[in-house]
Design a protein around this motif. Structure first.
Motif, PDB file in Angstrom:
ATOM      1  N   PRO A 148      29.744  43.713  22.029  1.00  0.00           N
ATOM      2  CA  PRO A 148      29.448  44.049  23.423  1.00  0.00           C
ATOM      3  C   PRO A 148      30.223  43.248  24.461  1.00  0.00           C
ATOM      4  N   ASP A 149      30.833  42.151  24.067  1.00  0.00           N
ATOM      5  CA  ASP A 149      31.531  41.296  25.034  1.00  0.00           C
ATOM      6  C   ASP A 149      33.040  41.508  24.950  1.00  0.00           C
ATOM      7  N   ALA A 150      33.741  40.987  25.943  1.00  0.00           N
ATOM      8  CA  ALA A 150      35.205  41.060  25.958  1.00  0.00           C
ATOM      9  C   ALA A 150      35.755  39.775  26.562  1.00  0.00           C
ATOM     10  N   VAL A 151      36.712  39.160  25.873  1.00  0.00           N
ATOM     11  CA  VAL A 151      37.359  37.946  26.356  1.00  0.00           C
ATOM     12  C   VAL A 151      38.692  38.324  26.985  1.00  0.00           C
ATOM     13  N   VAL A 152      38.964  37.790  28.173  1.00  0.00           N
ATOM     14  CA  VAL A 152      40.260  37.982  28.831  1.00  0.00           C
ATOM     15  C   VAL A 152      40.891  36.610  28.997  1.00  0.00           C
ATOM     16  N   TRP A 153      42.116  36.437  28.440  1.00  0.00           N
ATOM     17  CA  TRP A 153      42.742  35.107  28.446  1.00  0.00           C
ATOM     18  C   TRP A 153      44.242  35.197  28.658  1.00  0.00           C
ATOM     19  N   ASN A 154      44.714  34.374  29.571  1.00  0.00           N
ATOM     20  CA  ASN A 154      46.145  34.091  29.711  1.00  0.00           C
ATOM     21  C   ASN A 154      46.271  32.650  30.176  1.00  0.00           C
ATOM     22  N   PRO A 155      47.087  31.827  29.506  1.00  0.00           N
ATOM     23  CA  PRO A 155      47.117  30.386  29.799  1.00  0.00           C
ATOM     24  C   PRO A 155      47.887  30.027  31.060  1.00  0.00           C
ATOM     25  N   TRP A 156      48.753  30.920  31.536  1.00  0.00           N
ATOM     26  CA  TRP A 156      49.646  30.672  32.664  1.00  0.00           C
ATOM     27  C   TRP A 156      50.580  29.509  32.352  1.00  0.00           C
ATOM     28  N   ASP A 157      51.311  29.011  33.366  1.00  0.00           N
ATOM     29  CA  ASP A 157      52.455  28.145  33.082  1.00  0.00           C
ATOM     30  C   ASP A 157      52.084  26.749  32.591  1.00  0.00           C
TER      31      ASP A 157
END
Length: 301
Positions: A227-236
């Motif tokens: 049921p959940d969703a992880v959104v990830w981007n580490p950036w610079d």
């Protein structure tokens, strides 16, 4: 059933030409190409291909947990343990084509020192036409109940993270891991990216769209049992701090995971949990205004 490309790696192939490469170490999908031989998954140019470290990219299954907890390593041990071919995937029918593989993971004695439960974690991976499907299943073969969390970490290959938007998570609550898991509510009409992001969206819909304006491509993520969703981007700054990620890699990747994190899944003895994730990549001209993302997301005509 599949073509082997060396120790511990398999190639799944579909008649129209799409392929997926699977690594037995971690049960990880490390490549997914469409019929035009375009790579759809991100892989770090500094990925470490030396066990037991998980590879930075592709699709990894993170369980028995997702995040740090007690003596367990971050994201559990399923992603850096050797899986085996599963010859008895019941109740699923046996895989009978080159486009499907069934894997199984059972805990070692070393695993049980840190997590003292017996289980069977199965994973079916299939590539059919323009779709990549993963079906994870966890069975409790212990004599006492246990609970677990799980995430399918999907590293999508994108043209430029600043040209990407995620549709389907509007108005939802999320835990912001950059703010010590503070609970917030998404205010934007769509998620766009101009800095580091690390969020767990809660009670999400079964369909999420990742729209890449520059590539004119939309990934449609459909999921069940997670049921959940992880959104990830580490950036610079974070990218430069990660040893297995190139300094500029953050620009061409985005993680949107299918997950069950907020409420751990409880299994009594002999019970089994089944999840399902299907990813399709469709050509779109959304950046020229010809594609209504609501049609991608909700199947509107």
């Amino acid at each position: 059933m599949q073509d082997s490309v060396g120790s511990g790696r398999l190639i799944l192939s579909e008649p129209i030409g799409s392929t997926a490469e699977v690594r037995m170490e971690g049960g990880q999908v490390v490549s997914w190409k469409n019929e035009r031989r375009e790579e759809l998954l991100f892989m770090s140019n500094k990925a470490l291909w030396k066990p037991p470290k998980a590879i930075r990219g592709g699709i990894t299954i993170c369980s028995i947990q997702f995040a740090n907890f007690g003596s367990l390593e971050q994201h559990g041990f399923s992603r850096n343990t050797m899986w085996a071919l599963d010859s008895s995937p019941s109740p699923l029918p046996p895989a009978n084509s080159q486009s499907t593989v069934d894997l199984i993971l059972k805990p070692t004695e070393e695993d049980q020192k840190t997590w003292p439960h017996k289980f069977e974690l199965r994973l079916r991976i299939s590539v059919v036409k323009d779709k990549l499907t993963l079906i994870p299943r966890m069975r409790n073969v212990d004599n006492k109940p246990f609970s677990f969390t799980v995430s399918l970490r999907n590293y999508f290959s994108v043209s430029d993270i600043s040209e990407v938007r995620v549709e389907g998570l509007e108005t939802l609550d999320y835990f912001d891991n950059l703010l010590d898991r503070e609970r917030c509510t998404e205010q934007a009409d769509a998620i766009t990216f101009d800095g580091e992001i690390d969020r767990v969206y809660l009670s999400t819909p079964t369909k999420i769209a990742i729209i890449d304006h520059e590539k004119k491509r939309t990934f449609v993520l459909r999921k069940e049992g997670m049921p959940d969703a992880v959104v990830w981007n580490p950036w610079d700054k974070k990218a430069k701090a990660l040893p297995n990620l190139g300094d500029e890699d953050y620009k061409t990747m985005l993680c949107v995971d299918s997950a069950a994190i907020e409420t751990p899944i409880l299994l009594k003895p002999s019970e089994e949990w089944t999840g399902r994730q299907e990813i399709s990549a469709v050509s779109s001209s959304y950046c020229s205004g010809q594609l209504d993302p609501r049609k991608v997301l909700y199947g509107l005509s």
